[in-house]
Design a protein around this motif. Structure first.
Motif, PDB file in Angstrom:
ATOM      1  N   ASP A 114       0.638 -10.550   5.383  1.00 34.51           N
ATOM      2  CA  ASP A 114       1.351 -11.819   5.205  1.00 34.51           C
ATOM      3  C   ASP A 114       1.487 -12.183   3.731  1.00 34.51           C
ATOM      4  O   ASP A 114       2.531 -12.687   3.304  1.00 34.51           O
ATOM      5  N   LEU A 115       0.435 -11.935   2.966  1.00 31.11           N
ATOM      6  CA  LEU A 115       0.474 -12.294   1.551  1.00 31.11           C
ATOM      7  C   LEU A 115       1.501 -11.459   0.795  1.00 31.11           C
ATOM      8  O   LEU A 115       2.285 -11.990  -0.011  1.00 31.11           O
ATOM      9  N   LEU A 116       1.548 -10.171   1.057  1.00 31.84           N
ATOM     10  CA  LEU A 116       2.517  -9.312   0.381  1.00 31.84           C
ATOM     11  C   LEU A 116       3.947  -9.647   0.798  1.00 31.84           C
ATOM     12  O   LEU A 116       4.863  -9.626  -0.040  1.00 31.84           O
ATOM     13  N   GLU A 117       4.128  -9.941   2.078  1.00 30.79           N
ATOM     14  CA  GLU A 117       5.460 -10.288   2.539  1.00 30.79           C
ATOM     15  C   GLU A 117       5.961 -11.548   1.836  1.00 30.79           C
ATOM     16  O   GLU A 117       7.118 -11.629   1.407  1.00 30.79           O
ATOM     17  N   ARG A 118       5.086 -12.549   1.679  1.00 39.48           N
ATOM     18  CA  ARG A 118       5.492 -13.778   1.004  1.00 39.48           C
ATOM     19  C   ARG A 118       5.734 -13.532  -0.490  1.00 39.48           C
ATOM     20  O   ARG A 118       6.716 -14.039  -1.051  1.00 39.48           O
ATOM     21  N   LEU A 119       4.862 -12.761  -1.137  1.00 35.83           N
ATOM     22  CA  LEU A 119       5.035 -12.496  -2.567  1.00 35.83           C
ATOM     23  C   LEU A 119       6.337 -11.753  -2.850  1.00 35.83           C
ATOM     24  O   LEU A 119       6.976 -11.978  -3.882  1.00 35.83           O
ATOM     25  N   SER A 120       6.732 -10.856  -1.948  1.00 30.08           N
ATOM     26  CA  SER A 120       7.968 -10.102  -2.169  1.00 30.08           C
ATOM     27  C   SER A 120       9.171 -11.024  -2.239  1.00 30.08           C
ATOM     28  O   SER A 120      10.184 -10.699  -2.875  1.00 30.08           O
ATOM     29  N   ARG A 121       9.087 -12.208  -1.606  1.00 30.86           N
ATOM     30  CA  ARG A 121      10.203 -13.150  -1.610  1.00 30.86           C
ATOM     31  C   ARG A 121      10.110 -14.182  -2.727  1.00 30.86           C
ATOM     32  O   ARG A 121      11.116 -14.528  -3.339  1.00 30.86           O
ATOM     33  N   VAL A 122       8.883 -14.669  -3.001  1.00 27.17           N
ATOM     34  CA  VAL A 122       8.771 -15.791  -3.942  1.00 27.17           C
ATOM     35  C   VAL A 122       8.252 -15.381  -5.314  1.00 27.17           C
ATOM     36  O   VAL A 122       8.392 -16.145  -6.279  1.00 27.17           O
ATOM     37  N   ALA A 123       7.639 -14.190  -5.419  1.00 28.27           N
ATOM     38  CA  ALA A 123       7.111 -13.723  -6.706  1.00 28.27           C
ATOM     39  C   ALA A 123       7.226 -12.204  -6.766  1.00 28.27           C
ATOM     40  O   ALA A 123       6.219 -11.488  -6.748  1.00 28.27           O
ATOM     41  N   PRO A 124       8.456 -11.670  -6.838  1.00 30.52           N
ATOM     42  CA  PRO A 124       8.657 -10.223  -6.746  1.00 30.52           C
ATOM     43  C   PRO A 124       8.036  -9.418  -7.888  1.00 30.52           C
ATOM     44  O   PRO A 124       7.825  -8.215  -7.743  1.00 30.52           O
ATOM     45  N   GLY A 125       7.731 -10.067  -8.997  1.00 27.18           N
ATOM     46  CA  GLY A 125       7.124  -9.347 -10.117  1.00 27.18           C
ATOM     47  C   GLY A 125       5.613  -9.358 -10.118  1.00 27.18           C
ATOM     48  O   GLY A 125       4.981  -8.795 -11.016  1.00 27.18           O
ATOM     49  N   VAL A 126       5.007  -9.975  -9.113  1.00 28.00           N
ATOM     50  CA  VAL A 126       3.547 -10.060  -9.030  1.00 28.00           C
ATOM     51  C   VAL A 126       3.021  -8.927  -8.155  1.00 28.00           C
ATOM     52  O   VAL A 126       3.426  -8.788  -6.999  1.00 28.00           O
ATOM     53  N   ALA A 127       2.150  -8.117  -8.717  1.00 29.12           N
ATOM     54  CA  ALA A 127       1.513  -7.016  -7.975  1.00 29.12           C
ATOM     55  C   ALA A 127       0.087  -7.415  -7.605  1.00 29.12           C
ATOM     56  O   ALA A 127      -0.533  -8.251  -8.266  1.00 29.12           O
ATOM     57  N   LEU A 128      -0.431  -6.805  -6.538  1.00 28.76           N
ATOM     58  CA  LEU A 128      -1.783  -7.104  -6.074  1.00 28.76           C
ATOM     59  C   LEU A 128      -2.692  -5.904  -6.232  1.00 28.76           C
ATOM     60  O   LEU A 128      -2.275  -4.747  -6.079  1.00 28.76           O
ATOM     61  N   ASN A 129      -3.944  -6.190  -6.513  1.00 24.70           N
ATOM     62  CA  ASN A 129      -5.000  -5.189  -6.558  1.00 24.70           C
ATOM     63  C   ASN A 129      -6.197  -5.791  -5.832  1.00 24.70           C
ATOM     64  O   ASN A 129      -6.478  -6.982  -5.975  1.00 24.70           O
ATOM     65  N   THR A 130      -6.886  -5.011  -5.003  1.00 24.87           N
ATOM     66  CA  THR A 130      -8.060  -5.529  -4.308  1.00 24.87           C
ATOM     67  C   THR A 130      -9.297  -4.743  -4.708  1.00 24.87           C
ATOM     68  O   THR A 130      -9.220  -3.552  -5.032  1.00 24.87           O
ATOM     69  N   VAL A 131     -10.432  -5.425  -4.676  1.00 26.01           N
ATOM     70  CA  VAL A 131     -11.731  -4.785  -4.878  1.00 26.01           C
ATOM     71  C   VAL A 131     -12.647  -5.248  -3.756  1.00 26.01           C
ATOM     72  O   VAL A 131     -12.479  -6.342  -3.213  1.00 26.01           O
ATOM     73  N   ARG A 132     -13.599  -4.427  -3.399  1.00 22.93           N
ATOM     74  CA  ARG A 132     -14.540  -4.774  -2.344  1.00 22.93           C
ATOM     75  C   ARG A 132     -15.524  -5.832  -2.852  1.00 22.93           C
ATOM     76  O   ARG A 132     -16.104  -5.692  -3.929  1.00 22.93           O
ATOM     77  N   ASN A 133     -15.740  -6.865  -2.031  1.00 19.11           N
ATOM     78  CA  ASN A 133     -16.711  -7.894  -2.384  1.00 19.11           C
ATOM     79  C   ASN A 133     -18.095  -7.318  -2.629  1.00 19.11           C
ATOM     80  O   ASN A 133     -18.847  -7.817  -3.459  1.00 19.11           O
ATOM     81  N   THR A 134     -18.438  -6.279  -1.883  1.00 19.18           N
ATOM     82  CA  THR A 134     -19.763  -5.686  -2.003  1.00 19.18           C
ATOM     83  C   THR A 134     -19.785  -4.492  -2.952  1.00 19.18           C
ATOM     84  O   THR A 134     -20.838  -3.918  -3.186  1.00 19.18           O
ATOM     85  N   GLY A 135     -18.626  -4.111  -3.498  1.00 12.34           N
ATOM     86  CA  GLY A 135     -18.555  -2.914  -4.334  1.00 12.34           C
ATOM     87  C   GLY A 135     -18.673  -3.170  -5.811  1.00 12.34           C
ATOM     88  O   GLY A 135     -18.823  -2.231  -6.602  1.00 12.34           O
ATOM     89  N   VAL A 136     -18.575  -4.439  -6.242  1.00 10.32           N
ATOM     90  CA  VAL A 136     -18.681  -4.774  -7.657  1.00 10.32           C
ATOM     91  C   VAL A 136     -19.588  -5.991  -7.788  1.00 10.32           C
ATOM     92  O   VAL A 136     -19.891  -6.668  -6.810  1.00 10.32           O
ATOM     93  N   ASN A 137     -20.031  -6.263  -9.018  1.00 11.11           N
ATOM     94  CA  ASN A 137     -20.736  -7.515  -9.283  1.00 11.11           C
ATOM     95  C   ASN A 137     -19.679  -8.599  -9.404  1.00 11.11           C
ATOM     96  O   ASN A 137     -19.138  -8.850 -10.472  1.00 11.11           O
ATOM     97  N   LEU A 138     -19.359  -9.212  -8.264  1.00 14.88           N
ATOM     98  CA  LEU A 138     -18.209 -10.105  -8.190  1.00 14.88           C
ATOM     99  C   LEU A 138     -18.358 -11.309  -9.117  1.00 14.88           C
ATOM    100  O   LEU A 138     -17.382 -11.756  -9.722  1.00 14.88           O
TER     101      LEU A 138
END
Length: 316
Positions: A114-138
């Motif tokens: 849902d988030l990517l679908e909305r960004l493609s319409r309202v913020a096409p130049g914004v890219a996403l990157n995810t990290v695991r909550n437990t994989g880094v010192n958040l």
């Protein structure tokens, strides 16, 4: 002690020593010599009446007083940095940036489509990157600006962070269509006798549910244990195993994997899912825009009554 008694650079040095735990690294970052860092630390020790750091394996180790001081100092520096470096005029249609969000594998399934679908319409130049909550010192990653937002059950994020509750995560039983359990309401006896697929996810809301079952002596026949949720749909589709999973994940998996979901025969505690961000980006217009978008898409009630609150400071 009055604020006029202390040099802001000493607090910045303290903050960086808390993060790096090595005098040489801090000296390089602050363009100082190592003796210069040692002299500044000695001055701060005299002012505060505490050693602050002692020698340890590979660097320095903070004292209990330094640990109590760490979050208030980090939050104060972040607030000052944000005030001195305001970002204005954020335009999502013209913005070109990569946003990093901390979330679990469940979060990627539930939130990203849902988030990517909305960004493609309202913020096409914004890219996403995810990290695991437990994989880094958040906490450190967000304080340093490498992670913009986090979504989940994250009790480790306290002082220096803001939060907004999105929803309470409920749990259901998931199994393949045509499973023997599909034809009648699920009883506790049938749930116990079935063979279970269990996801071991320590540090997440689902991990707390497993602990709740153990404390109350609710036993089940575990046939398979896996470390993540990515394989759950594939396994349930082709076996008679059942799984206790978050309801929003079950709803996403049901159609593509031909699965059915049923209410559980016991009441499990719901896990509160929050949106969290560091104080350093509280007034950043781009971050605020993204927060409002996440709240609109995923918060119960659509975010119309959203209220964000700073989390209390705690010792690490």
């Amino acid at each position: 002690m009055e604020l006029g008694d202390i040099d802001l650079n000493l607090l910045l040095l303290f903050h960086r020593l808390m993060r790096e735990r090595r005098v040489a690294s801090v000296a390089e970052q602050m363009n100082m010599s190592q003796p210069g860092v040692s002299n500044a630390l000695a001055k701060l020790r005299r002012l505060l009446g505490d050693p602050l750091f002692v020698r340890g394996p590979g660097g320095v180790v903070p004292t209990p007083f330094a640990l109590r001081l760490a979050d208030p100092v980090a939050q104060a520096l972040a607030t000052l940095h944000g005030a001195l470096n305001p970002v204005t005029g954020f335009d999502p249609l013209r913005a070109t940036r990569t946003i990093t969000i901390g979330m679990t594998d469940i979060g990627e399934v539930v939130f990203l489509p849902d988030l990517l679908e909305r960004l493609s319409r309202v913020a096409p130049g914004v890219a996403l990157n995810t990290v695991r909550n437990t994989g880094v010192n958040l906490s450190d990653e967000m304080a340093d600006g490498r992670v913009d937002l986090a979504i989940g059950l994250l009790p480790q994020l306290k002082g220096g962070f803001y939060q907004r509750r999105l929803f309470d995560q409920r749990y259901v039983c998931l199994f393949r269509r045509g499973h023997p359990l599909e034809s009648a309401p699920l009883t506790l006896a049938a749930w116990r006798e079935a063979e279970h697929l269990v996801v071991v996810s320590a540090g997440t809301g689902h991990g707390q549910v497993d602990e709740w079952l153990k404390r109350r002596g609710v036993k089940r026949q575990v046939r398979l244990t896996v470390p993540h949720f990515m394989s759950v749909g594939y396994i349930l589709e082709r076996t008679d195993l059942i799984a206790t999973v978050p309801e929003r994940l079950a709803l996403q998996l049901a159609k593509p994997f031909s699965l059915s979901l049923s209410a559980l025969p016991m009441k499990l505690p719901a896990a509160p899912i929050h949106l969290l961000w560091h104080a350093r980006v509280q007034h950043d217009e781009g971050n605020r825009w993204l927060r409002e978008l996440v709240i609109e898409l995923f918060a119960d009630g659509g975010g119309r009554t959203a209220r964000s609150s700073p989390l209390p400071t705690r010792a690490r």
